[in-house]
Design a protein around this motif. Sequence first.
Motif, PDB file in Angstrom:
ATOM      1  N   PHE A   1      -9.385  47.867  57.458  1.00 14.52           N
ATOM      2  CA  PHE A   1      -8.391  46.927  56.836  1.00 14.52           C
ATOM      3  C   PHE A   1      -8.713  47.244  56.079  1.00 14.52           C
ATOM      4  O   PHE A   1      -9.089  47.650  55.132  1.00 14.52           O
ATOM      5  CB  PHE A   1      -8.954  45.535  56.507  1.00 14.52           C
ATOM      6  N   VAL A   2      -6.917  47.097  54.818  1.00 14.05           N
ATOM      7  CA  VAL A   2      -6.860  47.610  54.082  1.00 14.05           C
ATOM      8  C   VAL A   2      -5.519  46.426  52.921  1.00 14.05           C
ATOM      9  O   VAL A   2      -4.516  46.199  53.807  1.00 14.05           O
ATOM     10  CB  VAL A   2      -5.465  49.083  54.473  1.00 14.05           C
ATOM     11  N   LEU A   3      -6.355  46.601  52.078  1.00 15.85           N
ATOM     12  CA  LEU A   3      -5.345  46.004  51.232  1.00 15.85           C
ATOM     13  C   LEU A   3      -3.662  46.333  50.459  1.00 15.85           C
ATOM     14  O   LEU A   3      -4.395  47.092  49.970  1.00 15.85           O
ATOM     15  CB  LEU A   3      -6.184  44.914  49.959  1.00 15.85           C
ATOM     16  N   LEU A   4      -2.938  45.998  50.725  1.00 17.74           N
ATOM     17  CA  LEU A   4      -1.810  46.343  50.725  1.00 17.74           C
ATOM     18  C   LEU A   4      -0.997  45.695  49.425  1.00 17.74           C
ATOM     19  O   LEU A   4      -0.143  46.813  48.622  1.00 17.74           O
ATOM     20  CB  LEU A   4      -0.504  46.879  51.713  1.00 17.74           C
ATOM     21  N   SER A   5      -1.168  44.741  48.708  1.00 15.34           N
ATOM     22  CA  SER A   5      -0.929  44.029  47.634  1.00 15.34           C
ATOM     23  C   SER A   5      -1.825  43.582  46.700  1.00 15.34           C
ATOM     24  O   SER A   5      -2.461  42.248  47.288  1.00 15.34           O
ATOM     25  CB  SER A   5       0.206  43.210  48.079  1.00 15.34           C
ATOM     26  N   ARG A   6      -1.794  43.527  45.975  1.00 17.06           N
ATOM     27  CA  ARG A   6      -2.853  43.089  45.094  1.00 17.06           C
ATOM     28  C   ARG A   6      -2.682  41.518  44.341  1.00 17.06           C
ATOM     29  O   ARG A   6      -3.692  40.700  44.226  1.00 17.06           O
ATOM     30  CB  ARG A   6      -3.386  43.700  43.251  1.00 17.06           C
TER      31      ARG A   6
END
Length: 146
Positions: free
Chosen positions: A82-87
């Motif tokens: 899991f990688v968050l790409l947009s704050r």
Amino acid sequence: SELNWPLGGREPLDFAKSASLGSGIRWQLPFQLLDGLLLALTGRAADAGLAPSTDAIAAAEALRAAISAGRSAHEVQLTPHFVLLSRSWYDSAMLPPLSRWAVAWLVKMGITAIPPAALAEYVTRRVPAAGRAPPPPPPRQSSAER
């Protein structure tokens, strides 16, 4: 860092120890948030510490739906992990169900002095329940002004 070179008298950390809540709630909360994320991603949590309350189940389902929509919109990446790409996407889509998950756990832990809706509002919007933001810190003086 304040932890490496503390200034002033010793004071206990928030949630570090409580007569009613026991020891370590400060450190348990991040792991409970990760459990909510794991439940949404894999369908099972690492810790069975959160009883399947209606609020917790609804929060996990909302989080699962948000992550699925985020994957379709390329706001998160699921491979290889899991990688968050947009704050901004996190703030609008993922933070509300995560805050509901946290509130369900805090209520289970006995935090009942603050209504759950006010807790969720504080966690989500980062302002006190009264609706006013905390006052800004005082300006720092330069070395020439001291």
